[in-house]
Write an enzyme that holds these catalytic residues in place. Structure first.
Site, PDB file in Angstrom:
ATOM      1  N   GLU B  35       1.614 -15.133  36.962  1.00 64.69           N
ATOM      2  CA  GLU B  35       0.895 -15.512  35.741  1.00 64.69           C
ATOM      3  C   GLU B  35       0.349 -16.919  35.904  1.00 64.69           C
ATOM      4  N   LYS B  38       0.169 -18.486  30.465  1.00 67.51           N
ATOM      5  CA  LYS B  38       1.444 -18.362  29.763  1.00 67.51           C
ATOM      6  C   LYS B  38       1.860 -16.912  29.661  1.00 67.51           C
ATOM      7  N   CYS B  43      -2.386 -11.506  23.685  1.00 69.07           N
ATOM      8  CA  CYS B  43      -1.804 -11.032  22.444  1.00 69.07           C
ATOM      9  C   CYS B  43      -0.963 -12.101  21.770  1.00 69.07           C
ATOM     10  N   GLY B 115      -3.399 -15.714  40.862  1.00 70.41           N
ATOM     11  CA  GLY B 115      -3.235 -14.794  41.981  1.00 70.41           C
ATOM     12  C   GLY B 115      -4.528 -14.088  42.337  1.00 70.41           C
ATOM     13  N   GLY B 177     -16.613  -5.057  14.415  1.00 66.94           N
ATOM     14  CA  GLY B 177     -15.453  -4.319  14.917  1.00 66.94           C
ATOM     15  C   GLY B 177     -14.171  -4.978  14.409  1.00 66.94           C
ATOM     16  N   ILE B 179     -12.003  -7.293  15.522  1.00 68.25           N
ATOM     17  CA  ILE B 179     -11.832  -8.749  15.490  1.00 68.25           C
ATOM     18  C   ILE B 179     -12.781  -9.376  14.473  1.00 68.25           C
ATOM     19  N   ASP B 302      -5.829  -3.981  29.338  1.00 68.19           N
ATOM     20  CA  ASP B 302      -7.237  -4.087  28.950  1.00 68.19           C
ATOM     21  C   ASP B 302      -8.214  -3.909  30.099  1.00 68.19           C
ATOM     22  N   HIS B 435      10.085   7.843  -3.400  1.00 64.20           N
ATOM     23  CA  HIS B 435       9.268   7.456  -4.539  1.00 64.20           C
ATOM     24  C   HIS B 435       9.749   6.118  -5.086  1.00 64.20           C
TER      25      HIS B 435
HETATM   26  C1  FAD Z   1      -8.370 -12.046  18.465  1.00 60.82           C
HETATM   27  C2  FAD Z   1      -7.626 -10.874  19.004  1.00 60.82           C
HETATM   28  C3  FAD Z   1      -6.816 -10.148  18.168  1.00 60.82           C
HETATM   29  C4  FAD Z   1      -6.120  -9.057  18.665  1.00 60.82           C
HETATM   30  N1  FAD Z   1      -5.306  -8.357  17.807  1.00 60.82           N
HETATM   31  C5  FAD Z   1      -4.610  -7.304  18.283  1.00 60.82           C
HETATM   32  C6  FAD Z   1      -3.703  -6.598  17.449  1.00 60.82           C
HETATM   33  O1  FAD Z   1      -3.511  -6.944  16.282  1.00 60.82           O
HETATM   34  N2  FAD Z   1      -3.044  -5.543  17.945  1.00 60.82           N
HETATM   35  C7  FAD Z   1      -3.208  -5.144  19.237  1.00 60.82           C
HETATM   36  O2  FAD Z   1      -2.585  -4.172  19.638  1.00 60.82           O
HETATM   37  N3  FAD Z   1      -4.045  -5.789  20.080  1.00 60.82           N
HETATM   38  C8  FAD Z   1      -4.741  -6.858  19.622  1.00 60.82           C
HETATM   39  N4  FAD Z   1      -5.559  -7.540  20.482  1.00 60.82           N
HETATM   40  C9  FAD Z   1      -5.710  -7.038  21.852  1.00 60.82           C
HETATM   41  C10 FAD Z   1      -4.553  -7.462  22.743  1.00 60.82           C
HETATM   42  O3  FAD Z   1      -4.408  -8.848  22.714  1.00 60.82           O
HETATM   43  C11 FAD Z   1      -4.800  -6.979  24.159  1.00 60.82           C
HETATM   44  O4  FAD Z   1      -5.031  -5.599  24.150  1.00 60.82           O
HETATM   45  C12 FAD Z   1      -3.622  -7.253  25.082  1.00 60.82           C
HETATM   46  O5  FAD Z   1      -3.353  -8.617  25.120  1.00 60.82           O
HETATM   47  C13 FAD Z   1      -3.927  -6.719  26.474  1.00 60.82           C
HETATM   48  O6  FAD Z   1      -2.865  -6.974  27.320  1.00 60.82           O
HETATM   49  P1  FAD Z   1      -3.119  -7.152  28.889  1.00 60.82           P
HETATM   50  O7  FAD Z   1      -1.770  -7.339  29.477  1.00 60.82           O
HETATM   51  O8  FAD Z   1      -3.968  -6.081  29.401  1.00 60.82           O
HETATM   52  O9  FAD Z   1      -3.990  -8.472  29.017  1.00 60.82           O
HETATM   53  P2  FAD Z   1      -3.779  -9.974  28.547  1.00 60.82           P
HETATM   54  O10 FAD Z   1      -2.910 -10.055  27.356  1.00 60.82           O
HETATM   55  O11 FAD Z   1      -5.128 -10.543  28.457  1.00 60.82           O
HETATM   56  O12 FAD Z   1      -2.940 -10.613  29.705  1.00 60.82           O
HETATM   57  C14 FAD Z   1      -3.477 -10.836  30.960  1.00 60.82           C
HETATM   58  C15 FAD Z   1      -2.708 -11.968  31.590  1.00 60.82           C
HETATM   59  O13 FAD Z   1      -3.074 -12.056  32.936  1.00 60.82           O
HETATM   60  C16 FAD Z   1      -3.202 -13.417  33.288  1.00 60.82           C
HETATM   61  N5  FAD Z   1      -4.116 -13.479  34.417  1.00 60.82           N
HETATM   62  C17 FAD Z   1      -5.407 -13.076  34.452  1.00 60.82           C
HETATM   63  N6  FAD Z   1      -5.904 -13.271  35.679  1.00 60.82           N
HETATM   64  C18 FAD Z   1      -4.914 -13.788  36.423  1.00 60.82           C
HETATM   65  C19 FAD Z   1      -4.825 -14.194  37.770  1.00 60.82           C
HETATM   66  N7  FAD Z   1      -5.858 -14.090  38.595  1.00 60.82           N
HETATM   67  N8  FAD Z   1      -3.661 -14.691  38.221  1.00 60.82           N
HETATM   68  C20 FAD Z   1      -2.583 -14.811  37.393  1.00 60.82           C
HETATM   69  N9  FAD Z   1      -2.636 -14.432  36.108  1.00 60.82           N
HETATM   70  C21 FAD Z   1      -3.784 -13.929  35.643  1.00 60.82           C
HETATM   71  C22 FAD Z   1      -3.739 -14.061  32.033  1.00 60.82           C
HETATM   72  O14 FAD Z   1      -3.458 -15.445  32.024  1.00 60.82           O
HETATM   73  C23 FAD Z   1      -2.998 -13.297  30.966  1.00 60.82           C
HETATM   74  O15 FAD Z   1      -1.787 -13.935  30.635  1.00 60.82           O
HETATM   75  C24 FAD Z   1      -6.259  -8.665  20.012  1.00 60.82           C
HETATM   76  C25 FAD Z   1      -7.078  -9.402  20.859  1.00 60.82           C
HETATM   77  C26 FAD Z   1      -7.740 -10.507  20.377  1.00 60.82           C
HETATM   78  C27 FAD Z   1      -8.598 -11.287  21.288  1.00 60.82           C
HETATM   79  C1  FAD Z   2      15.810   1.674 -13.923  1.00 60.52           C
HETATM   80  C2  FAD Z   2      15.678   2.870 -13.022  1.00 60.52           C
HETATM   81  C3  FAD Z   2      15.006   2.742 -11.816  1.00 60.52           C
HETATM   82  C4  FAD Z   2      14.857   3.828 -10.985  1.00 60.52           C
HETATM   83  N1  FAD Z   2      14.158   3.658  -9.813  1.00 60.52           N
HETATM   84  C5  FAD Z   2      13.993   4.728  -8.994  1.00 60.52           C
HETATM   85  C6  FAD Z   2      13.239   4.593  -7.797  1.00 60.52           C
HETATM   86  O1  FAD Z   2      12.674   3.530  -7.474  1.00 60.52           O
HETATM   87  N2  FAD Z   2      13.110   5.669  -7.005  1.00 60.52           N
HETATM   88  C7  FAD Z   2      13.679   6.871  -7.316  1.00 60.52           C
HETATM   89  O2  FAD Z   2      13.518   7.810  -6.555  1.00 60.52           O
HETATM   90  N3  FAD Z   2      14.391   7.034  -8.445  1.00 60.52           N
HETATM   91  C8  FAD Z   2      14.561   5.990  -9.284  1.00 60.52           C
HETATM   92  N4  FAD Z   2      15.258   6.161 -10.450  1.00 60.52           N
HETATM   93  C9  FAD Z   2      15.862   7.465 -10.714  1.00 60.52           C
HETATM   94  C10 FAD Z   2      14.853   8.470 -11.256  1.00 60.52           C
HETATM   95  O3  FAD Z   2      14.232   7.931 -12.389  1.00 60.52           O
HETATM   96  C11 FAD Z   2      15.557   9.768 -11.569  1.00 60.52           C
HETATM   97  O4  FAD Z   2      16.236  10.224 -10.434  1.00 60.52           O
HETATM   98  C12 FAD Z   2      14.584  10.858 -11.991  1.00 60.52           C
HETATM   99  O5  FAD Z   2      13.851  10.452 -13.115  1.00 60.52           O
HETATM  100  C13 FAD Z   2      15.348  12.147 -12.271  1.00 60.52           C
HETATM  101  O6  FAD Z   2      14.474  13.140 -12.666  1.00 60.52           O
HETATM  102  P1  FAD Z   2      14.968  14.316 -13.616  1.00 60.52           P
HETATM  103  O7  FAD Z   2      13.791  15.208 -13.781  1.00 60.52           O
HETATM  104  O8  FAD Z   2      16.221  14.874 -13.136  1.00 60.52           O
HETATM  105  O9  FAD Z   2      15.330  13.604 -15.004  1.00 60.52           O
HETATM  106  P2  FAD Z   2      14.509  12.701 -16.001  1.00 60.52           P
HETATM  107  O10 FAD Z   2      13.427  11.956 -15.316  1.00 60.52           O
HETATM  108  O11 FAD Z   2      15.511  11.930 -16.748  1.00 60.52           O
HETATM  109  O12 FAD Z   2      13.778  13.732 -16.948  1.00 60.52           O
HETATM  110  C14 FAD Z   2      14.469  14.530 -17.844  1.00 60.52           C
HETATM  111  C15 FAD Z   2      13.507  14.887 -18.945  1.00 60.52           C
HETATM  112  O13 FAD Z   2      14.084  15.868 -19.748  1.00 60.52           O
HETATM  113  C16 FAD Z   2      13.828  15.580 -21.099  1.00 60.52           C
HETATM  114  N5  FAD Z   2      14.873  16.200 -21.896  1.00 60.52           N
HETATM  115  C17 FAD Z   2      16.198  15.929 -21.834  1.00 60.52           C
HETATM  116  N6  FAD Z   2      16.843  16.732 -22.686  1.00 60.52           N
HETATM  117  C18 FAD Z   2      15.924  17.511 -23.303  1.00 60.52           C
HETATM  118  C19 FAD Z   2      15.977  18.519 -24.262  1.00 60.52           C
HETATM  119  N7  FAD Z   2      17.117  18.894 -24.778  1.00 60.52           N
HETATM  120  N8  FAD Z   2      14.840  19.110 -24.641  1.00 60.52           N
HETATM  121  C20 FAD Z   2      13.659  18.721 -24.132  1.00 60.52           C
HETATM  122  N9  FAD Z   2      13.548  17.762 -23.209  1.00 60.52           N
HETATM  123  C21 FAD Z   2      14.671  17.182 -22.792  1.00 60.52           C
HETATM  124  C22 FAD Z   2      13.821  14.081 -21.176  1.00 60.52           C
HETATM  125  O14 FAD Z   2      13.078  13.618 -22.271  1.00 60.52           O
HETATM  126  C23 FAD Z   2      13.177  13.717 -19.849  1.00 60.52           C
HETATM  127  O15 FAD Z   2      11.779  13.587 -19.963  1.00 60.52           O
HETATM  128  C24 FAD Z   2      15.392   5.082 -11.329  1.00 60.52           C
HETATM  129  C25 FAD Z   2      16.060   5.217 -12.540  1.00 60.52           C
HETATM  130  C26 FAD Z   2      16.196   4.139 -13.386  1.00 60.52           C
HETATM  131  C27 FAD Z   2      16.895   4.312 -14.679  1.00 60.52           C
END
Ligand code: FAD
Ligand code: FAD
Lengths: 71, 457, 457
Positions: B35, B38, B43, B115, B177, B179, B302, B435
């Site tokens: 290398e 660095k 990347c 290299g 694209g 970048i 690349d 959910h």
């Molecule tokens: C701005 C930007 C954003 C990017 N964002 C993403 C992203 O979010 N996600 C993603 O997956 N990819 C992203 N990429 C692409 C990613 O960086 C490259 O695909 C990846 O780095 C390729 O890896 P590589 O090993 O082929 O080459 P490089 O990472 O370019 O490494 C080649 C290495 O070889 C060394 N080298 C070259 N010639 C010689 C030599 N003669 N002797 C010794 N050492 C040498 C260089 O110094 C370098 O360290 C981004 C690229 C850029 C430019």
């Molecule tokens: C504060 C809080 C946060 C939660 N957060 C999450 C979460 O992030 N993710 C998650 O997966 N779960 C969460 N839960 C749990 C989720 O809300 C319950 O698991 C889900 O609502 C159960 O569905 P259910 O149909 O069994 O009952 P319920 O949603 O309680 O529905 C029962 C329904 O039956 C009706 N009913 C009851 N008795 C009668 C009757 N005699 N006649 C007519 N209608 C009747 C009621 O009015 C009600 O509408 C949370 C619960 C609470 C309290």
């Protein structure tokens, strides 16, 4: 040349066997479980022996395990 | 002249090179990593990490500006550029330290210096000859420009844009694209006026068209200007700014012009062709297993045509190390690699666009559904809009997921598993998503394509 | 007395009930949905949605307070409670309108009024008798209290907490479960002093122990106080506040006491036992396919023992509709349902804790790895800390994922697929996660468990 020969020898030394298990993708393995298909008994027709969804479905409709879906 | 010998020599310590090194030593190989600058490459030092730090500072700025909508009384007073710089550089230096420590702990030999490939199995660094049973080329990329468009002064690339010690009042960006739109997003949030110039008909032209259109709408609402489907002709610099002339005669005035027209491979003068490597427009041509065709000589990152992304570099680096070890790793095609654009709103996608899927599988073999984030509780809470589009083969797998909206980037992990494992929407449907999350929007799209829509018609 | 007949009658229009209704009409059934209050139930009107709106307002408050760390100059000036209320109610009313529209568009008959099961196949609402070939009980839950602890005045439950028109100066919370820690997080961000009282030895005691400990550390840093492993004894109210006495003699003074000790099933006096349903401590006992044992009579949602979560309600509602249709849907066990706690830092988990996995699969059959978010670039950018712990069976599938850190909630989607499909870490390893994301931290844990750590030792 030399590098190639070296590469092959190196390769031979470094093979790490993967744990054996039926080769398929996770969703297809899950499907197989849901359908009650035993993957050990399914031949893989995909790339490099991969058990495909079609392989699993074929096994499910052919095999006696087709109704093995858990109830 | 001294000589060092390794099982594997890697030229370039960026994402591709260092990932190859890390995996190779795990597999029992000795590794020399060359290398010149660095470890961490583009990347870490001038790419992914610093830009995403700026984007998060931009998010904070937006939150303080918009706080009243959420019942929070606050005043936005401006950007403190030195503090942004300290924040950004703090992250980089900590990650850099971590990476150096990791490389050292794993027992990788780092050779500092520039290299050059002097034989299919040897890299020359100064007066050292570094010989490897295998060599991996990983020299990465640089910011390209257009023919006749010289970088310098007020015409800058992302490298200089990251180093700016002020927020420009008005900035023009050549290229809509990834970048280009990321910097546009940052600068707008920091208070600049921004105009993007893009020759193709859409921003982020590699994305699904409906996503591009939504980004354009969102940017318009944010007051980010853009000129689409029009080519750059020339730029002139004067004391206070630049004047950009477009082929249609329009001009754009700004303090700075950011040139973001893509990245070119770093391969020139490095001895690649001489060693028998095929180089096409600067890129190293490999087969799908990343072999250059020259025995024992591989390329990653690349410099290999395709997506230029850090995690593709990681993936290819690991792949080649495993390939050399004879592990026969599986190939992940570029289309199945996740792509995120971190502008506001974010964009994330994987797999085929609807049009590409229709081309590949037949138009009547493909269905899609685009779920509007307006229906998603968490998105409403975040006050973001956008959509999630899922493309499937009929009675077949999910082959594409395309998303836009605040924070959707992190949703790509699930999409990545679905697409790479060729899951059917029916496989996912039984698992209702937590959910209330934005995950649920992806879930709703899967449910709909499995013909059992929940919160959709 | 009039009579109406449906294929399916559903008692309760919350998450469980309305999801069953939506799926049932898709499958061709006629549906009568009985609701005494508002469609959407607890979750929409007094649960998930309003609390998550408060938590987002709290996030915005923190961002404006912490802005300087990111280089943004801003001043936090306080919480505008009426504006928070308007924001929160705006979301609810829009979602409520959407839900009503959906229910109507799908052709579900909503019967307004309080229903009572008067026969295994009939619900009485006022003078109407609603008869169904099948009946689904979905009456949900209410905020429980402790014996002798009366709600009223300054002793409130989540319902009143949501309606407060001021930010309390000092508040005590009885219960360190999900609802307790979420309100603690909101109030602290809004500027209150908060003390949580939890009888068990940890906050969020249903989570993996290492996650609980990290939450406790994070809350301590935020200045949220808590007393663990100590029981509530009594509370007295006076003009300006409450005094809570604990069994160990300690007292806690506050303006308000929020009682968040769990939710009890709404089943009393509704005719369930009379119709032959087994009711145990108020809960409706069903088999794993949600049948009450009385032919044609099912139960879903919070009245069925287990996780009380909205998406479990959705899932069970859909399941029962499909079960009635003879589709033989697959069972998803509660352990494989994602759980998110939306406090700051967030907590998200699915599957077995390490201890539970060891119990189930044998201690020597299980491995785990906990990746510290300190190694994750995006988490560093967000300046959050935390960890992601993955539990696997050796040479077997991922059976648990446990996360804590800012914004980790949305990562659960990927974990949900991995756990439910019983993926091996080796199945996921070839797919490198997008950089820089928090997804990557999950990816690093999978890589490590597949014995190929990337950014880890
Ligand atoms: C701005 C930007 C954003 C990017 N964002 C993403 C992203 O979010 N996600 C993603 O997956 N990819 C992203 N990429 C692409 C990613 O960086 C490259 O695909 C990846 O780095 C390729 O890896 P590589 O090993 O082929 O080459 P490089 O990472 O370019 O490494 C080649 C290495 O070889 C060394 N080298 C070259 N010639 C010689 C030599 N003669 N002797 C010794 N050492 C040498 C260089 O110094 C370098 O360290 C981004 C690229 C850029 C430019
Ligand atoms: C504060 C809080 C946060 C939660 N957060 C999450 C979460 O992030 N993710 C998650 O997966 N779960 C969460 N839960 C749990 C989720 O809300 C319950 O698991 C889900 O609502 C159960 O569905 P259910 O149909 O069994 O009952 P319920 O949603 O309680 O529905 C029962 C329904 O039956 C009706 N009913 C009851 N008795 C009668 C009757 N005699 N006649 C007519 N209608 C009747 C009621 O009015 C009600 O509408 C949370 C619960 C609470 C309290």
């Amino acid at each position: 040349g030399d590098a190639a020969a070296a590469a092959t020898t190196v390769a031979a030394e470094h093979v790490v066997p993967r744990p054996e298990r039926p080769r398929s993708t996770p969703p297809v393995r899950k499907l197989a479980r849901d359908l009650g298909v035993d993957l050990e008994s399914v031949p893989g027709t995909g790339e490099r022996g991969l058990i495909t969804r079609a392989d699993v479905e074929a096994a499910a409709s052919a095999g006696p395990a087709a109704d093995g879906r858990p109830t | 002249m001294s000589e060092q010998n390794f099982d594997i020599v890697i030229l370039g310590g960026g994402s591709g090179g260092y990932a190859a090194a890390l995996r190779a030593v795990q597999l029992g190989f000795t590794v020399g990593l060359v290398e010149k600058d660095k470890l961490g490459g583009t990347c870490l030092h001038r790419g992914c990490i610093p830009t995403k730090a700026l984007l998060h500072a931009a998010e904070i700025a937006e939150h303080t500006r918009d706080a009243a909508r959420f019942g929070v009384r606050a005043t936005f007073e401006g950007i403190d550029v030195p503090a942004v710089t300290a924040y950004r550089e703090g992250i980089i230096s900590s990650k850099y330290k971590g990476l150096q420590g990791l490389i050292k702990a794993r027992g990788i030999t780092v050779i500092e210096g520039e290299g050059r490939l002097v034989a299919p199995n040897a890299v020359q660094v100064g007066d050292q000859r570094i010989v490897g049973k295998n060599v991996i080329l990983a020299t990465g990329s640089y910011s390209r420009s257009l023919p006749g468009l010289e970088i310098g002064g007020r015409v800058i690339t992302s490298e200089q844009a990251l180093e700016l010690d002020f927020v420009p009042g008005k900035v023009a960006i050549l290229g809509g694209g990834v970048i280009g739109v990321e910097f546009a997003s940052v600068w707008k949030s920091f208070g600049a006026e921004v105009t993007i110039i893009e020759a193709l008909p859409h921003l982020v032209p590699n994305e699904e068209e409906s996503i591009s259109k939504q980004l354009e709408r969102a940017f318009r609402k944010r007051g980010i200007e853009y000129k689409l489907g029009v080519r750059f002709q020339s730029v002139s610099q004067h004391d206070d700014g630049v004047v950009i002339t477009l082929e249609n005669g329009d001009t754009v005035e700004a303090e700075l012009l950011l040139v973001a027209v893509g990245r070119g491979p770093v391969t020139q003068g490095l001895g690649y062709e001489e060693a028998g490597v095929t180089v096409d427009r600067g890129f190293v041509i490999t087969d799908e297993r990343l072999s250059t065709g020259v025995p024992g000589l591989y390329a990653v990152g690349d410099i290999v045509p395709g997506l230029q992304l850090a995690h593709r570099g990681f993936q290819q680096g690991i792949f080649v190390a495993e390939e050399i070890a004879g592990l026969n790793p599986i190939i992940v095609e570029d289309v199945n690699i996740p792509k995120i654009t971190y502008c506001e709103p974010e964009i994330a996608s994987i797999g085929y666009s609807e049009a590409k899927a229709a081309e590949k599988f037949g138009a009547d073999q493909v269905s899609s559904y685009e779920y509007n984030l307006a229906g998603n509780g968490k998105s409403h809470i975040l006050e973001t809009s956008g959509s999630i589009k899922v493309v499937r083969v009929n009675d077949g797998p999910v082959v594409g997921v395309h998303m836009i909206g605040g924070r959707v980037g992190e949703l790509i992990g699930e999409a990545q598993l679905a697409v790479n494992w060729e899951a059917y929407p029916e496989d996912i449907a039984p698992f209702l998503h937590a959910h209330p999350t934005q995950n649920e929007a992806l879930g709703e799209a899967f449910l709909k394509l499995a013909d059992k829509p929940l919160h959709a018609l």
